[in-house]
Design a protein around this motif. Structure first.
Motif, PDB file in Angstrom:
ATOM      1  N   GLY A 298       0.828  -1.194   0.000  1.00  0.00           N
ATOM      2  CA  GLY A 298       0.000   0.000   0.000  1.00  0.00           C
ATOM      3  C   GLY A 298       0.858   1.237   0.000  1.00  0.00           C
ATOM      4  N   GLU A 299       0.237   2.377   0.217  1.00  0.00           N
ATOM      5  CA  GLU A 299       0.985   3.636   0.219  1.00  0.00           C
ATOM      6  C   GLU A 299       2.040   3.653   1.317  1.00  0.00           C
ATOM      7  N   ALA A 300       1.762   2.955   2.416  1.00  0.00           N
ATOM      8  CA  ALA A 300       2.705   2.920   3.537  1.00  0.00           C
ATOM      9  C   ALA A 300       3.757   1.823   3.383  1.00  0.00           C
ATOM     10  N   GLY A 301       3.690   1.080   2.260  1.00  0.00           N
ATOM     11  CA  GLY A 301       4.644   0.007   2.045  1.00  0.00           C
ATOM     12  C   GLY A 301       4.011  -1.350   2.283  1.00  0.00           C
ATOM     13  N   PRO A 302       4.822  -2.391   2.460  1.00  0.00           N
ATOM     14  CA  PRO A 302       4.282  -3.739   2.628  1.00  0.00           C
ATOM     15  C   PRO A 302       3.594  -3.913   3.977  1.00  0.00           C
ATOM     16  N   LYS A 303       2.584  -4.771   3.994  1.00  0.00           N
ATOM     17  CA  LYS A 303       1.847  -5.064   5.224  1.00  0.00           C
ATOM     18  C   LYS A 303       1.629  -6.559   5.309  1.00  0.00           C
ATOM     19  N   GLY A 304       2.090  -7.170   6.399  1.00  0.00           N
ATOM     20  CA  GLY A 304       1.871  -8.592   6.608  1.00  0.00           C
ATOM     21  C   GLY A 304       0.440  -8.858   7.016  1.00  0.00           C
ATOM     22  N   LEU A 305      -0.150  -9.913   6.476  1.00  0.00           N
ATOM     23  CA  LEU A 305      -1.552 -10.225   6.723  1.00  0.00           C
ATOM     24  C   LEU A 305      -1.754 -11.429   7.638  1.00  0.00           C
ATOM     25  N   ILE A 306      -0.652 -12.096   8.020  1.00  0.00           N
ATOM     26  CA  ILE A 306      -0.747 -13.246   8.936  1.00  0.00           C
ATOM     27  C   ILE A 306      -0.451 -12.734  10.343  1.00  0.00           C
ATOM     28  N   THR A 307      -1.485 -12.392  11.060  1.00  0.00           N
ATOM     29  CA  THR A 307      -1.305 -11.775  12.378  1.00  0.00           C
ATOM     30  C   THR A 307      -1.915 -12.648  13.468  1.00  0.00           C
ATOM     31  N   GLY A 308      -1.571 -12.324  14.712  1.00  0.00           N
ATOM     32  CA  GLY A 308      -2.135 -13.025  15.860  1.00  0.00           C
ATOM     33  C   GLY A 308      -1.585 -14.417  16.078  1.00  0.00           C
ATOM     34  N   LYS A 309      -0.420 -14.720  15.551  1.00  0.00           N
ATOM     35  CA  LYS A 309       0.170 -16.052  15.696  1.00  0.00           C
ATOM     36  C   LYS A 309       1.306 -16.022  16.718  1.00  0.00           C
ATOM     37  N   ARG A 310       1.459 -17.117  17.456  1.00  0.00           N
ATOM     38  CA  ARG A 310       2.653 -17.335  18.266  1.00  0.00           C
ATOM     39  C   ARG A 310       3.554 -18.276  17.475  1.00  0.00           C
ATOM     40  N   VAL A 311       4.780 -17.858  17.247  1.00  0.00           N
ATOM     41  CA  VAL A 311       5.726 -18.668  16.473  1.00  0.00           C
ATOM     42  C   VAL A 311       6.890 -19.070  17.371  1.00  0.00           C
ATOM     43  N   VAL A 312       7.229 -20.346  17.350  1.00  0.00           N
ATOM     44  CA  VAL A 312       8.427 -20.834  18.025  1.00  0.00           C
ATOM     45  C   VAL A 312       9.385 -21.317  16.954  1.00  0.00           C
ATOM     46  N   LEU A 313      10.540 -20.699  16.892  1.00  0.00           N
ATOM     47  CA  LEU A 313      11.544 -21.017  15.888  1.00  0.00           C
ATOM     48  C   LEU A 313      12.703 -21.740  16.563  1.00  0.00           C
ATOM     49  N   VAL A 314      12.895 -23.010  16.213  1.00  0.00           N
ATOM     50  CA  VAL A 314      13.990 -23.807  16.778  1.00  0.00           C
ATOM     51  C   VAL A 314      15.077 -23.948  15.726  1.00  0.00           C
ATOM     52  N   GLU A 315      16.256 -23.464  16.042  1.00  0.00           N
ATOM     53  CA  GLU A 315      17.377 -23.497  15.094  1.00  0.00           C
ATOM     54  C   GLU A 315      18.525 -24.328  15.652  1.00  0.00           C
ATOM     55  N   SER A 316      19.119 -25.159  14.824  1.00  0.00           N
ATOM     56  CA  SER A 316      20.339 -25.857  15.207  1.00  0.00           C
ATOM     57  C   SER A 316      21.478 -25.395  14.298  1.00  0.00           C
ATOM     58  N   LYS A 317      22.668 -25.272  14.916  1.00  0.00           N
ATOM     59  CA  LYS A 317      23.836 -24.773  14.189  1.00  0.00           C
ATOM     60  C   LYS A 317      25.072 -25.535  14.657  1.00  0.00           C
ATOM     61  N   GLY A 318      25.919 -25.882  13.686  1.00  0.00           N
ATOM     62  CA  GLY A 318      27.111 -26.632  14.034  1.00  0.00           C
ATOM     63  C   GLY A 318      28.100 -25.839  14.849  1.00  0.00           C
ATOM     64  N   GLY A 319      28.173 -24.530  14.601  1.00  0.00           N
ATOM     65  CA  GLY A 319      29.086 -23.658  15.330  1.00  0.00           C
ATOM     66  C   GLY A 319      28.343 -22.682  16.219  1.00  0.00           C
TER      67      GLY A 319
END
Length: 212
Positions: free
Chosen positions: A122-143
């Motif tokens: 829109g005029e204000a730029g991009p707007k995310g439409l997936i709202t109201g979610k709780r996200v848990v991001l689990v990352e594994s890294k070798g270092g």
């Protein structure tokens, strides 16, 4: 009833550190709400087709002109988008591969990111439409990438935080399993620390949802 979307992407399957810890998050959520609905997406066992000319062509053309292949590919995207919108809690497990996310997870995000469906401009730029979610991001890294000289080379966490926020998902809890390739003792300690955090995260999410 809580709807949970559980997304894993490591090619190591059940041996994956990110998958193991993510499973602990899921188990903690289900323990506190046995009636929760769970949709599982194992992107390694069931990889999505990478984006190509057919899918992209469909996005920029009228549906009445689509081929059967295009309809099928857009249908895949529609299903994935519906799963995301239906979820209250989204658990994503990502193993770092060559400093970034697995290609299977990137493809899932490519199908979920749909102009007019999951984000808009829109005029204000991009707007995310997936709202109201709780996200848990689990990352594994070798270092070790959370600090020190390798932090600038972590293209996994910054990308995932950005794309999730771009789509409207800003309530993100990150659990990192770092240094798993630096020796067995370090790996065990990293998994134990992440597992403890997984349990605390599941409890916090459940408590918050019950209080709402």
């Amino acid at each position: 009833m809580t709807n949970i979307l559980f997304v894993t992407s490591s090619p190591r399957g059940a041996a994956s550190h990110s998958t193991k810890v993510a499973e602990q998050v899921l188990a903690g959520l289900i323990e506190r709400e046995p009636g929760a609905s769970v949709v599982r997406r194992d992107l390694s066992a069931n990889p999505l087709p990478h984006l190509g000319e057919d899918y992209l062509g469909a996005l920029f053309s009228a549906p009445e002109g689509w081929t059967e292949e295009q309809r099928a590919l857009v249908g895949i995207s529609d299903t994935l988008v519906d799963e995301v919108f239906a979820a209250d809690v989204i658990v994503i497990a990502s193993a770092m591969i060559n400093f970034s996310v697995p290609s299977t997870l990137k493809t899932w995000l490519d199908y979920v990111a749909r102009a007019g469906k999951t984000f808009s401009y829109g005029e204000a730029g991009p707007k995310g439409l997936i709202t109201g979610k709780r996200v848990v991001l689990v990352e594994s890294k070798g270092g070790i990438y959370s600090e020190g000289p390798m932090k600038a080379h972590d293209h996994q966490l910054p990308y995932l935080r950005f794309i999730l926020a771009f789509l409207g998902m800003t309530d993100v809890e990150v659990i990192q399993v770092e240094g798993v390739n630096l020796g067995p003792d370090i790996a065990v300690a990293a998994v134990e620390k992440a597992t403890t955090q997984a349990g605390a995260t599941a409890k916090a999410i459940s408590d918050q949802r019950q209080a709402a």
